[in-house]
Design a protein around this motif. Structure first.
Motif, mmCIF file in Angstrom:
data_model
loop_
_atom_site.group_PDB
_atom_site.id
_atom_site.type_symbol
_atom_site.label_atom_id
_atom_site.label_comp_id
_atom_site.label_asym_id
_atom_site.label_seq_id
_atom_site.Cartn_x
_atom_site.Cartn_y
_atom_site.Cartn_z
ATOM 1 N N THR A 28 36.657 63.817 46.172
ATOM 2 C CA THR A 28 36.451 64.875 46.072
ATOM 3 C C THR A 28 37.977 65.162 45.468
ATOM 4 N N LYS A 29 38.337 65.830 44.648
ATOM 5 C CA LYS A 29 40.133 66.283 45.084
ATOM 6 C C LYS A 29 40.881 66.705 46.093
ATOM 7 N N ASN A 30 39.710 67.101 47.159
ATOM 8 C CA ASN A 30 39.916 68.126 48.069
ATOM 9 C C ASN A 30 40.189 66.916 49.466
ATOM 10 N N GLY A 31 39.082 65.482 49.021
ATOM 11 C CA GLY A 31 39.599 64.865 50.567
ATOM 12 C C GLY A 31 37.766 64.600 50.542
ATOM 13 N N LYS A 32 37.424 65.555 50.556
ATOM 14 C CA LYS A 32 35.620 65.268 50.708
ATOM 15 C C LYS A 32 34.596 64.211 50.055
ATOM 16 N N PRO A 33 34.048 63.527 50.836
ATOM 17 C CA PRO A 33 33.119 62.081 50.948
ATOM 18 C C PRO A 33 32.284 62.620 49.551
ATOM 19 N N TYR A 34 31.722 62.176 48.961
ATOM 20 C CA TYR A 34 30.667 62.298 48.008
ATOM 21 C C TYR A 34 29.473 61.198 47.565
ATOM 22 N N LEU A 35 28.067 61.155 47.136
ATOM 23 C CA LEU A 35 27.764 60.081 46.293
ATOM 24 C C LEU A 35 27.697 60.488 45.118
ATOM 25 N N LYS A 36 27.370 59.500 44.241
ATOM 26 C CA LYS A 36 27.262 59.574 42.711
ATOM 27 C C LYS A 36 26.267 58.722 42.276
ATOM 28 N N LEU A 37 24.844 59.120 42.240
ATOM 29 C CA LEU A 37 23.565 58.176 41.955
ATOM 30 C C LEU A 37 23.082 57.975 40.641
ATOM 31 N N VAL A 38 22.741 56.595 40.331
ATOM 32 C CA VAL A 38 21.765 57.002 38.981
ATOM 33 C C VAL A 38 20.311 56.741 40.030
ATOM 34 N N ALA A 45 16.638 57.368 33.136
ATOM 35 C CA ALA A 45 17.547 58.045 34.598
ATOM 36 C C ALA A 45 18.114 58.899 34.188
ATOM 37 N N MET A 46 18.688 59.573 35.269
ATOM 38 C CA MET A 46 19.674 60.455 35.354
ATOM 39 C C MET A 46 20.795 60.066 36.067
ATOM 40 N N ASN A 47 22.125 60.826 36.273
ATOM 41 C CA ASN A 47 22.460 60.615 37.506
ATOM 42 C C ASN A 47 21.891 61.705 38.602
ATOM 43 N N ALA A 48 22.909 61.570 39.640
ATOM 44 C CA ALA A 48 22.718 62.628 40.826
ATOM 45 C C ALA A 48 23.616 62.197 41.466
ATOM 46 N N MET A 49 23.840 63.542 42.054
ATOM 47 C CA MET A 49 25.700 64.123 42.914
ATOM 48 C C MET A 49 24.249 63.974 44.805
ATOM 49 N N ILE A 50 25.659 64.228 45.965
ATOM 50 C CA ILE A 50 25.027 64.222 46.999
ATOM 51 C C ILE A 50 26.115 64.951 47.405
ATOM 52 N N TRP A 51 26.467 66.132 47.340
ATOM 53 C CA TRP A 51 27.906 67.120 47.609
ATOM 54 C C TRP A 51 27.997 66.705 49.219
#
Length: 161
Positions: A28-38, A45-51
């Protein structure tokens, strides 16, 4: 199973299984990791976010079927999964046919039409050659039955050949 093409915004999923078509680690812009999935099934298919990437995210890889919890949300007018927990699904938790498009006609029926054509070849040498490519049974036949004809565009599904 709740297929992707039937999901509505604000539906909360618990233990639903989908094929992970893509997995990208992001920051993220503030340096935290996240996962972007399909995530996908045979309907789409649909995007999926794991914040929150923490101990709730168990090991899984691209092309694994995963079980997820979390709501369907909307971002910029597009539905997406907002995943709260995810793990690799166990083999007894899902039916593989829910994740791969397949020919409308059964693969066996389609292969039967090939075998009829092979049997109709008058030249015995050519027919013998074709029978090696399209045997009546065995591992070669089984492998052929499941193959797509292409990665995209036409006949890009199981038994597409």
């Amino acid at each position: 199973m709740q297929f992707i093409n039937t999901l509505e915004e604000n539906v909360s999923l618990r233990g639903e299984c989908y094929l992970c078509q893509d997995k990208q680690g992001m920051i993220t812009k503030n340096g935290k990791p996240y996962l972007k999935l399909v995530l996908a099934d045979k309907t789409g298919a649909m995007n999926a976010m794991i914040w929150n990437v923490d101990n709730r995210v168990q090991a899984f890889e691209k092309n694994d079927v995963v079980a997820i919890d979390g709501p369907v949300t909307s971002y910029m007018g597009e539905k997406q999964f907002s995943v709260t927990t995810i793990r690799k699904a166990l083999e007894n938790e899902y039916d593989p046919s829910n994740y791969y498009r397949c020919a409308e006609e059964s693969p066996e029926s389609l292969y039967g039409r090939i075998r009829v054509a092979v049997a109709s070849v008058a030249n015995p040498y050519l027919r013998q050659l074709l029978e090696r490519f399209f045997p009546a049974s065995g591992a070669q036949k089984e492998a052929f039955l499941m193959q797509p004809a292409a990665k995209g565009f036409h006949h890009n599904y199981r038994a597409g050949l």
